[in-house]
Structure formats: C-alpha cells, structure tokens
Enzyme design. Structure first.
Site, PDB file in Angstrom:
ATOM      1  N   PRO A 111       0.842  -1.204   0.000  1.00 61.29           N
ATOM      2  CA  PRO A 111       0.000   0.000   0.000  1.00 61.29           C
ATOM      3  C   PRO A 111       0.875   1.252   0.000  1.00 61.29           C
ATOM      4  O   PRO A 111       1.795   1.383   0.815  1.00 61.29           O
ATOM      5  CB  PRO A 111      -0.804  -0.116   1.301  1.00 61.29           C
ATOM      6  CG  PRO A 111      -0.831  -1.588   1.591  1.00 61.29           C
ATOM      7  CD  PRO A 111       0.496  -2.108   1.122  1.00 61.29           C
ATOM      8  N   GLY A 118       7.202   1.825   0.654  1.00 69.21           N
ATOM      9  CA  GLY A 118       6.926   1.077  -0.572  1.00 69.21           C
ATOM     10  C   GLY A 118       7.861   1.424  -1.709  1.00 69.21           C
ATOM     11  O   GLY A 118       8.290   0.536  -2.462  1.00 69.21           O
ATOM     12  N   SER A 119       8.213   2.705  -1.862  1.00 76.03           N
ATOM     13  CA  SER A 119       9.108   3.087  -2.959  1.00 76.03           C
ATOM     14  C   SER A 119      10.515   2.559  -2.730  1.00 76.03           C
ATOM     15  O   SER A 119      11.165   2.077  -3.661  1.00 76.03           O
ATOM     16  CB  SER A 119       9.134   4.601  -3.136  1.00 76.03           C
ATOM     17  OG  SER A 119       9.587   5.249  -1.961  1.00 76.03           O
ATOM     18  N   ALA A 121      11.242  -0.106  -1.171  1.00 73.92           N
ATOM     19  CA  ALA A 121      11.204  -1.558  -1.376  1.00 73.92           C
ATOM     20  C   ALA A 121      11.421  -1.887  -2.850  1.00 73.92           C
ATOM     21  O   ALA A 121      12.143  -2.841  -3.183  1.00 73.92           O
ATOM     22  CB  ALA A 121       9.874  -2.129  -0.895  1.00 73.92           C
ATOM     23  N   ASP A 163      14.440   3.064   6.767  1.00 79.09           N
ATOM     24  CA  ASP A 163      13.678   2.194   5.869  1.00 79.09           C
ATOM     25  C   ASP A 163      14.605   1.254   5.111  1.00 79.09           C
ATOM     26  O   ASP A 163      14.401   0.038   5.051  1.00 79.09           O
ATOM     27  CB  ASP A 163      12.898   3.015   4.840  1.00 79.09           C
ATOM     28  CG  ASP A 163      11.987   4.046   5.472  1.00 79.09           C
ATOM     29  OD1 ASP A 163      11.997   4.160   6.707  1.00 79.09           O
ATOM     30  OD2 ASP A 163      11.283   4.738   4.731  1.00 79.09           O
TER      31      ASP A 163
END
Length: 333
Positions: A111, A118-119, A121, A163
């Site tokens: 999501p 998310g980016s 990842a 992250d």
C-alpha cells in the site's frame, strides 16, 4: 536466465522520525506485502512500465484515483535513479561491470503513501537484482545508503535512513545514527536484534489517509536546521525511548514497551500537526487496550497487543471504521 528478487515494507517500531536527525530507531520488514523485480539479459537496456507508470486513463476520475493511489510520479523515475546511482558507485569504486544489458520488470502490492517504505522496497529489490546480474557485492550498510541516495539525492524526496537499513538487512535492526559516527564512516551503527524477543505487533491502515513522507519531513527538517529547542529535545528523547525499548525487549517487559510506543506518538503529536483521521485511528486502537504509533509518516499505525482477546477487540473496533488490521509476518532472513 531470469533473476527475481523481493523486498518488503518497513515498520518503524520506535524512535521515528529521529532517523533523519542523527537519532536512534528500531525497525523490521514484514512479508504480508512485497515488491518484486524480474531482470533478464537483453540486447538493449529497457525498463518495462507497470501500473504505476500508466499514461492513459478512462476519464478524469480514473486519473485522479490513480494520483491518489500512487502520487503524481510512477516507479519509472525510481528505477532510472537506481541505475544511475549503481553505475556511478561502480565507477567510483573501480568495479568493472560486464558489457551486457538487461530488461527490468517490477511489481508491488505494498500500500502506497502510508509510511510503509513502498518506494524504497522497489529500489531495494532492483538493486539486489542488479548486484546479482553483474556479480557485485555491496555490504548492507552501504546498500542502504545507495537506496537512500536515489530518493534524497536524485529525486529530492525527503526521507530518513531506517527504511533502507531494515530492507538491506532483512532482520529487525536497532539503528544509532550518531552524527560523529555518520560523518566518520558514512553510516550509523546497526545491531541486528533477536526476533524471538519481539512482542506481539499489529499493523493497521486506512488508504484514504495516505500522506507522502515529504509532507511531514520538510517542515521538521527546517525547524531542526535552525536549532529549534523543542525539536532538538524531541530528537534526544526519541533516542532515549529507543534505548529504553531495546532494554525492555531483552527483559520481555511488555508494559514498558506499550508505554514507550504510546509516548513516541504523543511526542510527535506535540511537535507536528497530525490529521484528524490519523489521530482517530490511534485513539481507536488505544481504546481497545493496544499501544499505537505511526509506522512512518502517517496513514498506517503499529502497536503491541497483550493477547488474542485484545487483538480480537482491536480488529473489531478498527474494522468497523474500514481500517485494515494485520499481524505482520516479520522477516528474519
């Protein structure tokens, strides 16, 4: 031969957002969602556009819905930036790359814009694939720096380092971003934690509360840079909270971990404006007896729960308000 790699969303357990300000944090990645990359040799270098990169829409409503889901920019710029950073890293370190090209495809069901990284990842999965393809080893701490440099340096996206560290190690990690250490070696001191010591975590999110990390960090960075005392003291306290949480992990002290997670959010609330919807999500989770704080910049929360009875109450409370609740499958590769 097709090389396929994966990377996972990050959950900030404690200490955020101090990772961007020489602080301390603990984070892990979890496999309930993921980004995957397929890379294979081809005569020319090609990036295959995916859902995040579409340029044709049914109507204006569809375009707006896509922007709300993925923002104004797709994943193409991420991959281009990662190729540039990887190539320049190899040149600077006299790493000879074999004369071959590739085609890259990527997919992600993480999501977006909920503070789940998310980016990064997508970037981490892609960098893994290029390292395998060109047979280049990059140690995890440097790997994390390279991924961050794409977002910060190439694309101008404000973000903290944790992250990419969690995604590079793929284990729960305690991170100390002490300024002198960062300046000396280029990255912080990272300690892998025993996942068996972790308490029961839940993650909850509501997609319509999505908020890009730059929304939070831009103002905070400016206040930090001018030396606003309230901000400096908050960063110091977040570091202390993280140390205290690590000690509580060793002692299996659930009550202290519960209290520290709540304090982490309350400190943030005193410092940064938080939307009504995000505050309500935290308050609802706490009303069920769980602790609650943001996993990142907002839109998703993480906390601890004591037992299955509390988790059931938590899930019922949040599900009644269209909020998804999951138990994270913590990666410990």
């Amino acid at each position: 031969m097709i090389i396929e790699t994966y990377s996972y969303p990050r959950a900030a357990v404690i200490g955020n957002p101090s990772d961007g300000y020489y602080g301390k944090t603990i984070a892990f990645v979890f496999s309930n969602f993921g980004a995957n990359v397929q890379l294979y040799q081809t005569p020319e270098l090609e990036i295959k556009p995916q859902r995040l990169d579409i340029t044709s829409y049914k109507n204006m409503q569809a375009l707006v819905e896509d922007i709300n889901f993925a923002g104004y920019y797709g994943g193409m710029r991420l991959l281009k930036g990662m190729i540039k950073v990887f190539y320049e890293y190899c040149v600077e370190n006299d790493i000879q790359l074999s004369n071959k090209n590739f085609t890259i495809r990527y997919n992600s069901n993480i999501p977006l814009r909920l503070g789940l990284a998310g980016s990064s990842a997508i970037l981490s999965a892609f960098l893994k694939a290029m390292c395998l393809f060109y047979e280049v080893y990059i140690q995890p701490a440097v790997f994390a720096n390279l991924v961050l440099s794409v977002e910060n340096g190439e694309l101008g996206i404000s973000a903290g380092l944790q992250d990419r560290v969690a995604q590079a190690f793929e284990k729960p990690v305690f991170m100390d971003f002490d300024k002198s250490t960062m300046e000396k070696q280029g990255y912080g001191n990272y300690q892998v934690l025993n996942s068996a010591c972790l308490p029961r975590f839940y993650i909850a999110y509501r997609k319509n509360l999505s908020e890009g990390t730059e929304t939070v960090h831009n103002n905070l960075k400016a206040r930090f840079n001018i030396g606003e005392e309230k901000v400096l003291q908050a960063m110091k306290r977040w570091g202390q909270i993280t140390e205290e949480f690590k000690d509580a992990l060793i002692l299996n002290d659930y009550d202290t971990m519960h209290q520290l997670i709540n304090e982490n959010f309350d400190l943030r609330h005193s410092l940064i404006p938080i939307s009504k919807g995000n505050i309500e999500m935290v308050e609802m989770a706490r009303s069920a007896g769980a602790s609650a704080k943001f996993t990142g910049s907002g839109g998703a929360i993480i906390g601890t729960y004591k037992d299955e009875k509390m988790f059931s109450k938590l899930k019922d409370t949040l599900n009644n308000h269209n909020i998804e609740v999951i138990k994270p499958n913590i990666v410990n590769n």
